[in-house]
Design a protein around this motif. Structure first.
Motif, PDB file in Angstrom:
ATOM      1  N   ALA A 173      39.766  33.584  39.237  1.00 36.73           N
ATOM      2  CA  ALA A 173      39.269  34.745  38.497  1.00 36.73           C
ATOM      3  C   ALA A 173      39.014  34.385  37.036  1.00 36.73           C
ATOM      4  O   ALA A 173      37.976  34.756  36.467  1.00 36.73           O
ATOM      5  CB  ALA A 173      40.267  35.900  38.598  1.00 36.73           C
ATOM      6  N   THR A 174      39.923  33.661  36.427  1.00 39.75           N
ATOM      7  CA  THR A 174      39.743  33.225  35.042  1.00 39.75           C
ATOM      8  C   THR A 174      38.528  32.318  34.915  1.00 39.75           C
ATOM      9  O   THR A 174      37.723  32.461  33.991  1.00 39.75           O
ATOM     10  CB  THR A 174      41.017  32.509  34.536  1.00 39.75           C
ATOM     11  N   TYR A 175      38.369  31.388  35.841  1.00 39.78           N
ATOM     12  CA  TYR A 175      37.228  30.466  35.821  1.00 39.78           C
ATOM     13  C   TYR A 175      35.911  31.242  35.920  1.00 39.78           C
ATOM     14  O   TYR A 175      34.975  30.984  35.159  1.00 39.78           O
ATOM     15  CB  TYR A 175      37.348  29.472  36.976  1.00 39.78           C
ATOM     16  N   LEU A 176      35.857  32.201  36.836  1.00 42.27           N
ATOM     17  CA  LEU A 176      34.640  33.000  37.002  1.00 42.27           C
ATOM     18  C   LEU A 176      34.350  33.812  35.743  1.00 42.27           C
ATOM     19  O   LEU A 176      33.196  33.891  35.303  1.00 42.27           O
ATOM     20  CB  LEU A 176      34.755  33.907  38.224  1.00 42.27           C
ATOM     21  N   GLU A 177      35.376  34.422  35.162  1.00 47.12           N
ATOM     22  CA  GLU A 177      35.202  35.205  33.933  1.00 47.12           C
ATOM     23  C   GLU A 177      34.746  34.316  32.777  1.00 47.12           C
ATOM     24  O   GLU A 177      33.810  34.659  32.051  1.00 47.12           O
ATOM     25  CB  GLU A 177      36.501  35.909  33.564  1.00 47.12           C
ATOM     26  N   ASP A 178      35.408  33.179  32.612  1.00 47.90           N
ATOM     27  CA  ASP A 178      35.079  32.270  31.503  1.00 47.90           C
ATOM     28  C   ASP A 178      33.649  31.748  31.579  1.00 47.90           C
ATOM     29  O   ASP A 178      33.053  31.407  30.562  1.00 47.90           O
ATOM     30  CB  ASP A 178      36.038  31.076  31.471  1.00 47.90           C
ATOM     31  N   ASN A 179      33.111  31.676  32.783  1.00 50.09           N
ATOM     32  CA  ASN A 179      31.766  31.128  32.979  1.00 50.09           C
ATOM     33  C   ASN A 179      30.727  32.199  33.332  1.00 50.09           C
ATOM     34  O   ASN A 179      29.636  31.872  33.792  1.00 50.09           O
ATOM     35  CB  ASN A 179      31.809  30.040  34.052  1.00 50.09           C
ATOM     36  N   ASP A 180      31.079  33.473  33.126  1.00 47.55           N
ATOM     37  CA  ASP A 180      30.181  34.598  33.392  1.00 47.55           C
ATOM     38  C   ASP A 180      29.599  34.563  34.808  1.00 47.55           C
ATOM     39  O   ASP A 180      28.406  34.793  35.015  1.00 47.55           O
ATOM     40  CB  ASP A 180      29.040  34.638  32.367  1.00 47.55           C
ATOM     41  N   CYS A 193      31.259  36.249  37.503  1.00 44.86           N
ATOM     42  CA  CYS A 193      31.878  37.301  38.323  1.00 44.86           C
ATOM     43  C   CYS A 193      30.863  38.087  39.160  1.00 44.86           C
ATOM     44  O   CYS A 193      31.147  38.434  40.301  1.00 44.86           O
ATOM     45  CB  CYS A 193      32.683  38.254  37.453  1.00 44.86           C
TER      46      CYS A 193
END
Length: 105
Positions: A21-28, A30
């Protein structure tokens, strides 16, 4: 053990979910990537907008998960995403309509 030192501790499903989830959020990513766990997956993969995770205890390790995400999303997602824009404009629309099930009149 050298293996544990280089790969890190075994991650729980909850820890993997949080890091993904953090990886997806950090890389836009989601809105572009769905996440699916399955015990029938033999390896982590990405296809058709879905990150497929292996639902097997002990599969993911602390220092290896980031590399897997970088590969699956950084390589496969990016290539698929960029491919859409490499098509001529008239084919982009036709491809999108075809994917939605629309037919030409």
């Amino acid at each position: 053990h050298a293996f544990t030192r280089t790969t890190g501790k075994v991650l729980t499903t909850e820890e993997v979910d949080a890091q993904v989830a953090t990886y997806l959020e950090d890389n836009d990513l989601c809105v572009h990537v769905r996440v699916q766990w399955s015990s029938s997956n033999l390896v982590t993969s990405f296809g058709r907008g879905c990150l497929n995770l292996v639902d097997r205890e002990g599969y993911y390790r602390q220092h290896r998960l980031r590399g897997l995400l970088d590969h699956e999303l950084g390589t496969h997602f990016t290539r698929a995403y960029n491919h859409r824009f490499s098509l001529p404009a008239h084919q982009r629309g036709a491809t999108a309509a075809h994917q939605r099930g629309a037919t030409a009149a």
